[in-house]
Design a protein around this motif. Structure first.
Motif, PDB file in Angstrom:
ATOM      1  N   SER A  36      34.986  62.107  66.996  1.00 55.58           N
ATOM      2  CA  SER A  36      36.042  62.274  65.986  1.00 55.58           C
ATOM      3  C   SER A  36      35.446  62.413  64.593  1.00 55.58           C
ATOM      4  CB  SER A  36      37.007  61.077  66.031  1.00 55.58           C
ATOM      5  OG  SER A  36      37.621  61.001  67.301  1.00 55.58           O
ATOM      6  N   PHE A  37      34.359  61.687  64.335  1.00 61.91           N
ATOM      7  CA  PHE A  37      33.702  61.798  63.032  1.00 61.91           C
ATOM      8  C   PHE A  37      33.138  63.206  62.818  1.00 61.91           C
ATOM      9  CE2 PHE A  37      29.577  61.816  60.814  1.00 61.91           C
ATOM     10  CZ  PHE A  37      30.028  61.573  59.520  1.00 61.91           C
ATOM     11  N   VAL A  38      32.391  63.704  63.804  1.00 58.41           N
ATOM     12  CA  VAL A  38      31.790  65.028  63.645  1.00 58.41           C
ATOM     13  C   VAL A  38      32.890  66.087  63.504  1.00 58.41           C
ATOM     14  CG1 VAL A  38      30.369  66.807  64.750  1.00 58.41           C
ATOM     15  CG2 VAL A  38      29.631  64.425  64.795  1.00 58.41           C
ATOM     16  N   MET A  39      33.925  65.954  64.309  1.00 60.73           N
ATOM     17  CA  MET A  39      35.040  66.909  64.234  1.00 60.73           C
ATOM     18  C   MET A  39      35.720  66.845  62.859  1.00 60.73           C
ATOM     19  SD  MET A  39      38.303  67.046  66.798  1.00 60.73           S
ATOM     20  CE  MET A  39      39.892  67.686  66.249  1.00 60.73           C
ATOM     21  N   MET A 132      28.135  72.030  69.450  1.00 59.77           N
ATOM     22  CA  MET A 132      26.950  71.510  68.762  1.00 59.77           C
ATOM     23  C   MET A 132      26.154  70.574  69.659  1.00 59.77           C
ATOM     24  SD  MET A 132      28.409  70.751  64.940  1.00 59.77           S
ATOM     25  CE  MET A 132      26.863  69.950  64.456  1.00 59.77           C
ATOM     26  N   GLU A 133      26.876  69.749  70.430  1.00 63.03           N
ATOM     27  CA  GLU A 133      26.189  68.816  71.324  1.00 63.03           C
ATOM     28  C   GLU A 133      25.491  69.575  72.454  1.00 63.03           C
ATOM     29  OE1 GLU A 133      26.094  65.933  70.106  1.00 63.03           O
ATOM     30  OE2 GLU A 133      24.769  65.168  71.672  1.00 63.03           O
ATOM     31  N   ILE A 164      31.504  79.977  62.391  1.00 57.81           N
ATOM     32  CA  ILE A 164      30.690  78.749  62.489  1.00 57.81           C
ATOM     33  C   ILE A 164      29.943  78.727  63.823  1.00 57.81           C
ATOM     34  CG2 ILE A 164      30.780  76.228  62.633  1.00 57.81           C
ATOM     35  CD1 ILE A 164      33.091  76.283  60.638  1.00 57.81           C
ATOM     36  N   VAL A 165      30.622  79.059  64.905  1.00 57.90           N
ATOM     37  CA  VAL A 165      29.983  79.045  66.219  1.00 57.90           C
ATOM     38  C   VAL A 165      28.797  80.013  66.251  1.00 57.90           C
ATOM     39  CG1 VAL A 165      30.270  79.692  68.645  1.00 57.90           C
ATOM     40  CG2 VAL A 165      32.017  78.312  67.499  1.00 57.90           C
ATOM     41  N   GLN A 166      28.991  81.186  65.712  1.00 59.83           N
ATOM     42  CA  GLN A 166      27.913  82.177  65.737  1.00 59.83           C
ATOM     43  C   GLN A 166      26.656  81.661  65.033  1.00 59.83           C
ATOM     44  OE1 GLN A 166      28.994  86.135  64.282  1.00 59.83           O
ATOM     45  NE2 GLN A 166      26.808  86.664  64.196  1.00 59.83           N
ATOM     46  N   THR A 167      26.862  81.082  63.869  1.00 60.76           N
ATOM     47  CA  THR A 167      25.709  80.592  63.105  1.00 60.76           C
ATOM     48  C   THR A 167      25.065  79.372  63.774  1.00 60.76           C
ATOM     49  OG1 THR A 167      24.922  80.056  60.896  1.00 60.76           O
ATOM     50  CG2 THR A 167      27.053  79.196  61.494  1.00 60.76           C
ATOM     51  N   ILE A 168      25.888  78.554  64.427  1.00 62.52           N
ATOM     52  CA  ILE A 168      25.328  77.407  65.168  1.00 62.52           C
ATOM     53  C   ILE A 168      24.428  77.904  66.300  1.00 62.52           C
ATOM     54  CG2 ILE A 168      26.001  75.674  66.902  1.00 62.52           C
ATOM     55  CD1 ILE A 168      28.245  74.860  64.948  1.00 62.52           C
ATOM     56  N   MET A 169      24.870  78.936  66.993  1.00 67.14           N
ATOM     57  CA  MET A 169      24.094  79.450  68.116  1.00 67.14           C
ATOM     58  C   MET A 169      22.785  80.104  67.662  1.00 67.14           C
ATOM     59  SD  MET A 169      25.681  78.348  70.671  1.00 67.14           S
ATOM     60  CE  MET A 169      24.671  79.122  71.923  1.00 67.14           C
TER      61      MET A 169
ATOM     62  N   ALA B   5      25.558  75.811  59.242  1.00 68.14           N
ATOM     63  CA  ALA B   5      25.081  75.302  60.534  1.00 68.14           C
ATOM     64  C   ALA B   5      24.100  74.152  60.305  1.00 68.14           C
ATOM     65  CB  ALA B   5      24.415  76.418  61.337  1.00 68.14           C
ATOM     66  N   ASN B   6      23.205  74.331  59.348  1.00 65.53           N
ATOM     67  CA  ASN B   6      22.252  73.266  59.057  1.00 65.53           C
ATOM     68  C   ASN B   6      22.956  72.000  58.563  1.00 65.53           C
ATOM     69  OD1 ASN B   6      19.708  74.265  59.796  1.00 65.53           O
ATOM     70  ND2 ASN B   6      19.628  75.576  57.972  1.00 65.53           N
ATOM     71  N   LEU B   7      23.954  72.179  57.698  1.00 59.86           N
ATOM     72  CA  LEU B   7      24.734  71.022  57.219  1.00 59.86           C
ATOM     73  C   LEU B   7      25.377  70.295  58.400  1.00 59.86           C
ATOM     74  CD1 LEU B   7      26.121  69.405  54.899  1.00 59.86           C
ATOM     75  CD2 LEU B   7      27.972  71.079  54.997  1.00 59.86           C
ATOM     76  N   LEU B   8      25.979  71.049  59.314  1.00 56.06           N
ATOM     77  CA  LEU B   8      26.671  70.413  60.436  1.00 56.06           C
ATOM     78  C   LEU B   8      25.699  69.701  61.373  1.00 56.06           C
ATOM     79  CD1 LEU B   8      29.445  73.070  61.236  1.00 56.06           C
ATOM     80  CD2 LEU B   8      29.672  70.912  59.991  1.00 56.06           C
ATOM     81  N   PHE B   9      24.545  70.300  61.626  1.00 48.81           N
ATOM     82  CA  PHE B   9      23.564  69.613  62.478  1.00 48.81           C
ATOM     83  C   PHE B   9      23.013  68.356  61.773  1.00 48.81           C
ATOM     84  CE2 PHE B   9      22.930  73.613  65.094  1.00 48.81           C
ATOM     85  CZ  PHE B   9      23.301  73.037  66.298  1.00 48.81           C
ATOM     86  N   GLU B  10      22.923  68.415  60.469  1.00 46.16           N
ATOM     87  CA  GLU B  10      22.489  67.212  59.738  1.00 46.16           C
ATOM     88  C   GLU B  10      23.539  66.108  59.860  1.00 46.16           C
ATOM     89  OE1 GLU B  10      20.822  67.898  55.900  1.00 46.16           O
ATOM     90  OE2 GLU B  10      20.820  65.764  55.395  1.00 46.16           O
TER      91      GLU B  10
END
Lengths: 183, 183, 183, 183, 183, 183
Positions: A36-39, A132-133, A164-169, B5-10
Motif C-alpha cells: 500500500s505504501f509503494v502504491m 516493480m516487484e 511508467i511501466v515502459q520506463t520501469i521495464m 523509474a529510478n525514483l520509484l525503485f528508490e
C-alpha cells in the motif's frame, strides 16, 4: 474515541499480513502495508505527472484500497476462484463507528468501480507496484516473474500508467544507486 | 522518464530496509515502508478528526518524510549521536531530475521544521506509529517496551495526537476483532 | 567491572545488526558478527601463509574493526555519500571506562590507516570475506553479484590476498564437501 | 592453494548453521559464526584482564573451537545422548591438506582437554557467550532462560570467568546505551 | 497419560527443526514436520496407485520415520560421515513409557530394513519428497539443485516411485494452478 | 500421470502457506503442512488409545483435511465472517483427474460432517494441535495464548481428546527432555 484506536490497530495488522501471491510465484515477499505504501507513492507521482487530478483522493484511494483485507485476508488469483469475500460487509464493520467511515467506504467503492480518472490511475498503480516487484525479482535471479510480467503489464490502462511501466521495464532495479558507481 | 523509474525503485527499497530501533529494543521488526504506511493512515484519520486541515499535504508528508533514508539509512537514537546525515543532500539527489522534485523537498522541509499545523500533526503521527508498535509488543509479552512508552508518549504535542495516544493506551491491540468473540 | 559487562553486551548486538549492503545487492544476508568471524578466520589463515606477522594483532584487528558500528550503524557505499560517522567518538565512548580501551582504539586506528603489514592483510581479509559471499550467491543462482565481484576484487592489495582471491574464484562454494560425493 | 579456498568456504558455512540449543530453549537464534565471534571477543577481553596469557592462543582457540561442526553439525545436550561425533576425524579431514593444519588441531585439542590456563578461560568464554544470550532473552520477556541460567553459570570455572558472569547478571542487556538516555 | 503429552510435545518440536541438507544446498528450507507431511501424502497416493498394500502401515511409516531426529538431530550426508547416531536408543527412550511404543519401533525398523513392499515404497517417498523440493528450487531460479537431481533420482527403486519421479520431472512446480491461467 | 504430479505439487505448497491465526494471536507461526503433520500424529496416537477404530481412515483424514486450503487459503475466525469459501469446488478441482479422487473427497466430507467416531477424534486432534502450540507459546513467555486456551479447550468433544488436553495442560512443553536434566 475507542473506535479510532480499534481502527488504527486494525490498520496496523496489515504490516503482519503477507501477500499470498508471492507464495504461488515461488519468490519474493511483501506485507499489505508495504504494498500500500509503494502504491500510494506511485499515486503521489502520478498526481504530479497528470493535470487536473484530485491528488488527495488519488493518494487516499491507494492507502485504503486494501483495508478490508485485515478482515477478509489477501485473496490471490487462485483463492478468488473458490472464495467469495464480502468486502462491503468487512468495510462496513471496519467503519461503522467511525464518524468519517462513509468517506472511507466511498473511496474504496470509487476505486473498485474504476470509472473516475483517479480510480483508473490508482488501479494502474496497484498493478505497477506488482510489476516493480516482479522486475526486481527477475533482475536478481528469480525464474518465474518473467512469465507473469507481460500478463500484469496488460492490465495497465491509462496512458500515464503505460508510460511508467515502459520506463520501469527499461530500467534495472538498482540503477538509481549503482549507475555511476565509482570507488 | 528514466528518472521516474529510478525514483520509484528508490522508494521500493524502503520495503527492504528495517528500522534499526527494534534491534536495540530487543523485539519487533518493521520496514520503513510499513512505518510510513501506518503513519500515513494515522494522518488520514487526523485529517478527518481536525477541521481546516490541508489533507493532501498532511498525508503526503507522512509518505515522503523518510524517503531520504533510502540513501542515509535509518539512524536511531544511538546512531544519531555518532552520525551526521545530510538529509538535504540525499533528498537533493533523489529529486534533482524530477519535475516535481521541489514539491517533495518542500514537504520534507515543512515536516522537519514542525511549524505548520500539518507538520505538527504529522510529527505526532510519526510517534503514534511507534507507540502502537510498543503497545502491541507489550500486549503480546515483550519486556522492554513498557519502559519506552512514557518517553515516546511525552513527545506527542498536539491535542489531537494526545487524544489518540490516550485511547491507544486504553485499548488492547487485538480488541478490534477479539472483543465480542463467540464460538 | 560494570563497564566490562556493558562492553560485552555492546559487542553482542553485532549479532543483531545486518550488513546493509546486501539489501542493495538484492540477495544474501549477514550480521556484522558473522562477517567479523569469517574475516578473523581469513586473518588466522593469512597469519600462517605469511612469515614475520604479529598474528595476535592481525586477528584482533579483524575482531575489533567494526565494533564502532554498534553505535554508528553499518553504512554502505550509498550511505557514506550522505552520512559522516564519527567512528573515533563512537570508539571513544565504547572504550573510555575500559582499562585496555586504548589497545582497542589503537588496533582500529592501525587498521584504518592501512600502513602496517598487518593492517594491509586485515583490510584485504575484509574484502575477501565479501568476495566469498558474492561467490556463494553467484554459485547458487543470484544475479547481481557477478557485476560487483571484479570491483571488490580490485580492492585487494597484498600478494597474499590476491592469491586467496584467485583460488576462491576458481573454486565452487560447495566443493569442500560436494567433490568426491558418492552414494 | 585450492585447499585454502575449500577451508575458507567450509568456515563460511558456519554462518548458515544455527545452534540447535535455541530450538529446545524455545526462543532466540544464533549461528555458529555469531557464537564464535562473541566468544572470541570475550577471550580478547579476558586476555587483557589476566596477566601472563598467550593472547593469540586464547583468541584463536575461540575462533577454531567449533570448526568441526561444519562436518558434524551442532549437537546439543539431547543430541549428545544419542550421537557420537568423531570430531577428530572431522578436524582431520578439514585440515589434512592445509600446511598449518596441525596448528589448528592442536588448538582444538588443547581447548577440549581444558588443562592449560588459556583452555580454561576459553571454555569459560564459551559458557559466558551462552549466558549473555540467556540474559538478553530473559530481559526482553522470554520465559525459560531463567531456569537454565544457574545451570550454565555453574559450569564457569575460572576466577576471571566468574567475575564476568557476576557483572553480566547485574547488568541489563541494554544498559550500555539506554542508561542516561535523554531526549 | 503424562507420557502421551511428552510424546506429543516431542513430536511437535519437529516443526522447529530444519533439515540440514538445505544449508549445504545453498537454497530452500524445510522443517522435519513439513518433510514428513509431504512424504506421508506421497505414501497416501502410492497406497492408491498400487494394489494389495497395507495402507495404514505405509502412511504411518512416513509419519514416524524421522521421529528419532527430535533426539538425534537431522544428520545430512556430510554429518553422517562423522557422527554415529544411535537411533535405536533414541526411539527406545521416546517410546518406552508408551503402551503402543513397540508399534512405533516396529514401523521404523521395517522402514529402515527396507525389505517389505511398504518399506520400499516409503523409502522412495522419502526421496521423492526431496526431488520435489529440488525441482521447485530449480524451477524458480536456484543453481545447485540441477546437480543433485540425477543423484537423488537414482535412489528411487520401485516402479511406482520411478513413475512418479518421471512425471514430476516433466511438470513445472506451478502447473497445477498456472496452466490455463486467464485474466 | 501428469495429474499425480500436479496433485503432489499442490500438496507441496502447504509447506509455504502459513496459518493466518498466528498473525492475529501476535506470536507463533506454523505452515499448514506442519499443522497437518502434528494433527496426523495425534490421530496416530488416538488410534492406539481407542479400540475399534479404523486407523487408516483416522490418520488419512488428518492428512487431507486442509488440502483445499491450497486453493482457498487459510481462513481464520475473522476471515470466515467475511469470506465464503467453496471447499467442495476446490476439492473437486483438486481431485477430478485423480483415479482415487473420490476417496479424498469422501474423507474430507466425513471429517467435516463430524458424525463418525473417526471424524470426531480427528476434529479433536485439529484442536489439540492448536492447544499444543498455544501451550508452548505461553510456556515460553508469550502473552495472549492464555486467553484463548480455555476457548479452544472447550471445543474438544471426545473422552479421548479431553484426556489428552488435560495432560497437555499439566505438562511443560519441554518436560520430555528437560526433566531429569543433569550435567
Amino acid at each position: 474515541m475507542k473506535s479510532i484506536a480499534n481502527l488504527l490497530f486494525e490498520i496496523r495488522i496489515l504490516k503482519d499480513i503477507t501477500r499470498s501471491g508471492y507464495t504461488f510465484l515461488g519468490s519474493g515477499t511483501e506485507s499489505i502495508a508495504e504494498h500500500s505504501f509503494v502504491m500510494a507513492m506511485i499515486c503521489f507521482v502520478m498526481a504530479r505527472m497528470e493535470t487536473q487530478i484530485d491528488r488527495e483522493k488519488l493518494i487516499s484511494m491507494a492507502l485504503v484500497h486494501d483495508l478490508a483485507e485485515a478482515r477478509t485476508g489477501d485473496l490471490n488469483y487462485v483463492h478468488k476462484r473458490y472464495c467469495k469475500s464480502d468486502e462491503k460487509k468487512a468495510l462496513g464493520h471496519l467503519t461503522d463507528k467511525i464518524p468519517f467511515g462513509r468517506d472511507m467506504v466511498d473511496l474504496v467503492d470509487e476505486f473498485n468501480e474504476g470509472k473516475t480518472r483517479e480510480a483508473c490511475l490508482a488501479r494502474d498503480a496497484d498493478q505497477i507496484s506488482f510489476i516493480m516487484e516482479l522486475k526486481k525479482l527477475s533482475d536478481t535471479g528469480a525464474a518465474g516473474p518473467e512469465r507473469w510480467l507481460p500478463i500484469v503489464m496488460d492490465r495497465v490502462q491509462t496512458g500515464c500508467g503505460k508510460q511508467i511501466v515502459q520506463t520501469i521495464m527499461e530500467t534495472s532495479w538498482d540503477e538509481w544507486w549503482a549507475d555511476g558507481y565509482s570507488e
